[in-house]
Design a protein around this motif. Structure first.
Motif, mmCIF file in Angstrom:
data_model
loop_
_atom_site.group_PDB
_atom_site.id
_atom_site.type_symbol
_atom_site.label_atom_id
_atom_site.label_comp_id
_atom_site.label_asym_id
_atom_site.label_seq_id
_atom_site.Cartn_x
_atom_site.Cartn_y
_atom_site.Cartn_z
ATOM 1 N N SER A 170 0.810 -1.224 0.000
ATOM 2 C CA SER A 170 0.000 0.000 0.000
ATOM 3 C C SER A 170 0.840 1.270 0.000
ATOM 4 C CB SER A 170 -0.965 -0.013 1.186
ATOM 5 O OG SER A 170 -0.227 -0.205 2.367
ATOM 6 N N GLU A 171 2.129 1.157 0.357
ATOM 7 C CA GLU A 171 2.963 2.364 0.355
ATOM 8 C C GLU A 171 3.212 2.879 -1.072
ATOM 9 O OE1 GLU A 171 3.867 -0.608 1.406
ATOM 10 O OE2 GLU A 171 5.695 -1.192 0.352
ATOM 11 N N LYS A 172 2.836 2.070 -2.071
ATOM 12 C CA LYS A 172 3.014 2.498 -3.474
ATOM 13 C C LYS A 172 1.877 3.418 -3.940
ATOM 14 C CE LYS A 172 6.729 0.198 -4.832
ATOM 15 N NZ LYS A 172 7.993 0.900 -4.965
ATOM 16 N N MET A 173 0.864 3.591 -3.102
ATOM 17 C CA MET A 173 -0.327 4.361 -3.505
ATOM 18 C C MET A 173 0.033 5.719 -4.112
ATOM 19 S SD MET A 173 -3.628 4.304 -3.610
ATOM 20 C CE MET A 173 -4.797 5.578 -4.058
ATOM 21 N N GLU A 174 0.979 6.404 -3.484
ATOM 22 C CA GLU A 174 1.345 7.747 -3.967
ATOM 23 C C GLU A 174 2.092 7.724 -5.291
ATOM 24 O OE1 GLU A 174 3.424 10.184 -1.179
ATOM 25 O OE2 GLU A 174 1.868 9.862 0.331
ATOM 26 N N LYS A 175 2.531 6.531 -5.689
ATOM 27 C CA LYS A 175 3.372 6.431 -6.900
ATOM 28 C C LYS A 175 2.576 6.021 -8.139
ATOM 29 C CE LYS A 175 7.413 6.600 -4.587
ATOM 30 N NZ LYS A 175 8.348 7.693 -4.765
ATOM 31 N N LEU A 176 1.309 5.621 -7.948
ATOM 32 C CA LEU A 176 0.531 5.081 -9.071
ATOM 33 C C LEU A 176 0.204 6.160 -10.108
ATOM 34 C CD1 LEU A 176 -1.994 2.829 -7.092
ATOM 35 C CD2 LEU A 176 0.195 2.164 -8.127
ATOM 36 N N VAL A 177 0.418 5.834 -11.381
ATOM 37 C CA VAL A 177 0.151 6.805 -12.450
ATOM 38 C C VAL A 177 -0.939 6.292 -13.390
ATOM 39 C CG1 VAL A 177 1.185 8.250 -14.250
ATOM 40 C CG2 VAL A 177 2.613 7.350 -12.415
ATOM 41 N N GLN A 232 -10.600 11.683 -15.265
ATOM 42 C CA GLN A 232 -10.012 12.523 -14.210
ATOM 43 C C GLN A 232 -10.862 12.451 -12.936
ATOM 44 O OE1 GLN A 232 -8.892 16.305 -15.667
ATOM 45 N NE2 GLN A 232 -7.683 16.806 -13.856
ATOM 46 N N LYS A 233 -12.162 12.402 -13.128
ATOM 47 C CA LYS A 233 -13.072 12.294 -11.974
ATOM 48 C C LYS A 233 -12.807 10.981 -11.236
ATOM 49 C CE LYS A 233 -17.704 11.562 -12.328
ATOM 50 N NZ LYS A 233 -19.104 11.877 -12.659
ATOM 51 N N ALA A 234 -12.677 9.888 -11.999
ATOM 52 C CA ALA A 234 -12.430 8.574 -11.382
ATOM 53 C C ALA A 234 -11.096 8.573 -10.637
ATOM 54 C CB ALA A 234 -12.445 7.484 -12.458
ATOM 55 N N VAL A 235 -10.097 9.232 -11.212
ATOM 56 C CA VAL A 235 -8.777 9.308 -10.580
ATOM 57 C C VAL A 235 -8.911 9.942 -9.190
ATOM 58 C CG1 VAL A 235 -6.570 10.560 -10.703
ATOM 59 C CG2 VAL A 235 -7.388 9.286 -12.685
ATOM 60 N N GLN A 236 -9.669 11.032 -9.130
ATOM 61 C CA GLN A 236 -9.835 11.727 -7.842
ATOM 62 C C GLN A 236 -10.601 10.872 -6.840
ATOM 63 O OE1 GLN A 236 -10.635 15.667 -10.108
ATOM 64 N NE2 GLN A 236 -10.469 16.215 -7.951
ATOM 65 N N ILE A 237 -11.663 10.220 -7.310
ATOM 66 C CA ILE A 237 -12.472 9.410 -6.390
ATOM 67 C C ILE A 237 -11.676 8.196 -5.907
ATOM 68 C CG2 ILE A 237 -14.574 8.021 -6.130
ATOM 69 C CD1 ILE A 237 -15.878 9.821 -8.263
ATOM 70 N N ALA A 238 -10.839 7.638 -6.799
ATOM 71 C CA ALA A 238 -10.060 6.439 -6.431
ATOM 72 C C ALA A 238 -8.860 6.784 -5.548
ATOM 73 C CB ALA A 238 -9.599 5.710 -7.696
ATOM 74 N N HIS A 284 -3.185 10.342 -6.680
ATOM 75 C CA HIS A 284 -2.722 11.731 -6.609
ATOM 76 C C HIS A 284 -2.963 12.428 -7.953
ATOM 77 C CE1 HIS A 284 -0.553 15.119 -5.229
ATOM 78 N NE2 HIS A 284 -0.189 14.501 -4.113
ATOM 79 N N THR A 285 -3.603 13.610 -7.943
ATOM 80 C CA THR A 285 -3.952 14.256 -9.219
ATOM 81 C C THR A 285 -2.712 14.604 -10.042
ATOM 82 O OG1 THR A 285 -4.258 16.275 -7.941
ATOM 83 C CG2 THR A 285 -6.232 15.185 -8.702
ATOM 84 N N LYS A 286 -1.579 14.804 -9.362
ATOM 85 C CA LYS A 286 -0.365 15.089 -10.149
ATOM 86 C C LYS A 286 0.106 13.827 -10.896
ATOM 87 C CE LYS A 286 3.432 14.727 -6.699
ATOM 88 N NZ LYS A 286 3.310 13.334 -6.455
ATOM 89 N N ASN A 287 -0.414 12.679 -10.530
ATOM 90 C CA ASN A 287 -0.056 11.433 -11.220
ATOM 91 C C ASN A 287 -1.071 11.043 -12.296
ATOM 92 O OD1 ASN A 287 2.156 11.310 -9.651
ATOM 93 N ND2 ASN A 287 1.449 9.652 -8.338
ATOM 94 N N PHE A 288 -1.889 12.002 -12.697
ATOM 95 C CA PHE A 288 -2.768 11.786 -13.845
ATOM 96 C C PHE A 288 -2.101 12.444 -15.050
ATOM 97 C CE2 PHE A 288 -6.226 13.595 -16.543
ATOM 98 C CZ PHE A 288 -6.551 12.411 -17.167
#
Ligand SMILES: Cc1ncc(COP(=O)(O)O)c(C=O)c1O
Length: 156
Positions: A62-69, A81-87, A90-94
């Motif tokens: 789970s520590e990889k969460m911030e790294k997912l693109v 983009q909406k799904a990215v935010q709800i899931a 990190h928006t910078k990883n879109f």
């Protein structure tokens, strides 16, 4: 889990539908494919993204969460983009990859490869690619086969 009989019926109906529109066997339950009914496209994108996210986090922690693109392109519907935010990605990883008129605004596999390569080098984890057959604004059609090859190479 909550309603096995309804799920069974849903699987059967989806199978009939797949056969009716002559999908290749690989898209059907009997060929390792299959699907479920969703209320809207937004909901379908969110469900697939959440499933991909959970599969990746189970595999790598789970520590990889911030790294997912997540990858889309500048013609992708805002539903992604909406799904990215709800899931909780990190928006910078879109990444909305730029397209060109010369490619009829379809996503170029080389542009995707370059973007993913740069992200991997930066220590990020490519997760999800959203392609489109007929975008809302320009009717752009992505070259799905070549894009899947790139996705496969990077375990997206
Ligand atoms: C390409 C594309 N993706 C997503 C959507 C969102 O669809 P829905 O309103 O079913 O969630 C639309 C709607 O027009 C669309 O054209």
């Amino acid at each position: 889990m909550s309603s096995p009989a309804a799920t069974e019926l849903e699987c059967i109906v989806i199978y009939w539908l797949g056969e009716m529109i002559m999908l290749p066997k690989s898209f059907l339950f009997k060929g390792n494919g299959g699907g479920v009914l969703q209320g809207t496209t937004c909901e379908a994108i969110l469900c697939t993204l959440a499933a991909a996210r959970d599969q990746m986090l189970n595999r790598y922690g789970s520590e990889k969460m911030e790294k997912l693109v997540v990858y889309g392109f500048d013609q992708t519907h805002s539903a992604l983009q909406k799904a990215v935010q709800i899931a909780g990605i990190h928006t910078k990883n879109f990444q909305a990859i730029k397209t060109m008129k010369s490619n009829s605004f379809g996503l170029c596999p080389n542009s995707l490869r370059d973007a993913v390569h740069a992200d991997v080098k930066a220590g990020l984890v490519p997760l999800f690619l959203c392609t489109t057959v007929g975008t809302t604004s320009t009717n752009a059609i992505d070259p799905i086969g070549p894009l899947c090859e790139v996705a496969k190479d990077f375990n997206i």
